[in-house]
Design an enzyme around this catalytic site. Structure first.
Site, PDB file in Angstrom:
ATOM      1  N   SER A 140       0.909  -1.327   0.020  1.00  0.00           N
ATOM      2  CA  SER A 140      -0.242   0.056   0.008  1.00  0.00           C
ATOM      3  C   SER A 140       0.866   1.281  -0.040  1.00  0.00           C
ATOM      4  O   SER A 140       2.147   1.112   0.188  1.00  0.00           O
ATOM      5  CB  SER A 140      -0.777  -0.136   1.324  1.00  0.00           C
ATOM      6  OG  SER A 140      -1.716   1.041   1.349  1.00  0.00           O
ATOM      7  N   TYR A 153      -3.009  -0.540  10.237  1.00  0.00           N
ATOM      8  CA  TYR A 153      -2.760  -1.034   8.560  1.00  0.00           C
ATOM      9  C   TYR A 153      -1.364  -0.513   8.256  1.00  0.00           C
ATOM     10  O   TYR A 153      -0.505  -1.228   7.374  1.00  0.00           O
ATOM     11  CB  TYR A 153      -3.745  -0.392   7.898  1.00  0.00           C
ATOM     12  CG  TYR A 153      -4.049  -0.664   6.440  1.00  0.00           C
ATOM     13  CD1 TYR A 153      -4.524  -1.900   6.052  1.00  0.00           C
ATOM     14  CD2 TYR A 153      -3.361   0.246   5.515  1.00  0.00           C
ATOM     15  CE1 TYR A 153      -4.669  -2.242   4.822  1.00  0.00           C
ATOM     16  CE2 TYR A 153      -3.521  -0.318   4.295  1.00  0.00           C
ATOM     17  CZ  TYR A 153      -3.988  -1.367   4.007  1.00  0.00           C
ATOM     18  OH  TYR A 153      -4.182  -1.714   2.586  1.00  0.00           O
ATOM     19  N   LYS A 157       1.237  -3.101   6.526  1.00  0.00           N
ATOM     20  CA  LYS A 157       1.955  -2.865   5.105  1.00  0.00           C
ATOM     21  C   LYS A 157       3.420  -2.507   5.350  1.00  0.00           C
ATOM     22  O   LYS A 157       4.288  -3.117   4.267  1.00  0.00           O
ATOM     23  CB  LYS A 157       1.134  -2.110   4.319  1.00  0.00           C
ATOM     24  CG  LYS A 157      -0.493  -2.496   4.158  1.00  0.00           C
ATOM     25  CD  LYS A 157      -0.230  -3.831   3.276  1.00  0.00           C
ATOM     26  CE  LYS A 157      -1.851  -4.300   3.081  1.00  0.00           C
ATOM     27  NZ  LYS A 157      -1.851  -5.440   2.399  1.00  0.00           N
TER      28      LYS A 157
END
Length: 234
Positions: A140, A153, A157
């Site tokens: 991401s 998150y 990532k």
């Protein structure tokens, strides 16, 4: 990796968003998609819409025993995949890190990081034996930068970036592992963060047409390179 002829492509998180859009695009291109997801209803729909040789199963990638069992069946029927696309991921409800419940944080890491390792453990030995294959671990923009309220998150990532580049250094000649930033796409996950602001970004179906072609061109020359699907970066 040659993109001539039908390829065998394993995709996690295939029931919605980028995974579903990619599956539909690859199938339309004449390739065989072997996919998994957690939604039984969506998997049933995929099975009905795309019968054999397409192959879909209900699997939680965070459960190593279930991943191993599924992989054993897949390898027995289809052999080693040409591409392993680790797309399944969760997004945390936007909040400062200290307000994210421990169980929610753990579940996200179980899927986003451990799930990728479970898939690698289950499928990559067969790819090594076949002396070919590309592992694409979806990263991401938040695996290369950060924003407030999405710390779990981001952490997952950033972990994928390091895990994938280390895996790339371990793979024998002929294989490749690539951390891939898909860019900013209008999906349920993005709407979870940005609500209706996500609507200003491209739809998954539009993205998939370009992304599928990009992915199929990946090969040993790309091993360990942190790449992005061009034109969709933030």
């Amino acid at each position: 990796m040659s993109n001539t002829g039908a390829l065998k492509i394993v995709i996690t998180g295939v029931t919605r968003g980028l995974g579903r859009a990619l599956a539909e695009t690859f199938i339309a291109g004449g390739h065989t998609v072997i996919g998994c997801g957690r939604s039984a209803n969506e998997i049933f729909d995929l099975r009905f819409t795309h019968p054999a040789p397409q192959d879909f199963a209900v699997v939680d990638v965070a459960d190593p025993a279930k991943v191993d069992l599924w992989a054993e069946k897949v390898l027995a029927v289809h052999g080693a995949p040409d591409f392993l696309l680790n797309n399944a991921a969760l997004m945390n409800e936007p909040a400062p890190l200290w307000k994210v419940p421990a169980d929610k944080f753990s579940r996200l890491i179980d899927v986003n990081v451990k799930g990728v390792a479970n898939m690698v453990r289950a499928f990559v030995p067969a790819m090594i034996e076949a002396k070919r294959g590309v592992i694409v671990n979806f990263s991401s923009g938040w695996g290369r930068s950060v924003s407030p309220d999405v710390a779990p998150y981001c952490a997952s990532k950033w972990a994928i970036e390091g895990l994938t580049q280390a895996l790339a250094a371990e793979l024998p000649k002929g294989l490749a592992a690539v951390p891939l930033n898909p860019g900013v796409i209008d999906t349920d996950m993005l709407r979870q963060c940005w609500a209706e602001g996500a609507a200003s970004y491209p739809k998954a179906e539009v993205w998939a047409k370009k992304a599928a072609a990009f992915i199929l061109k990946l090969g040993p020359k790309d091993n360990g390179k942190p790449l992005s699907v061009g034109g969709f970066e933030d």
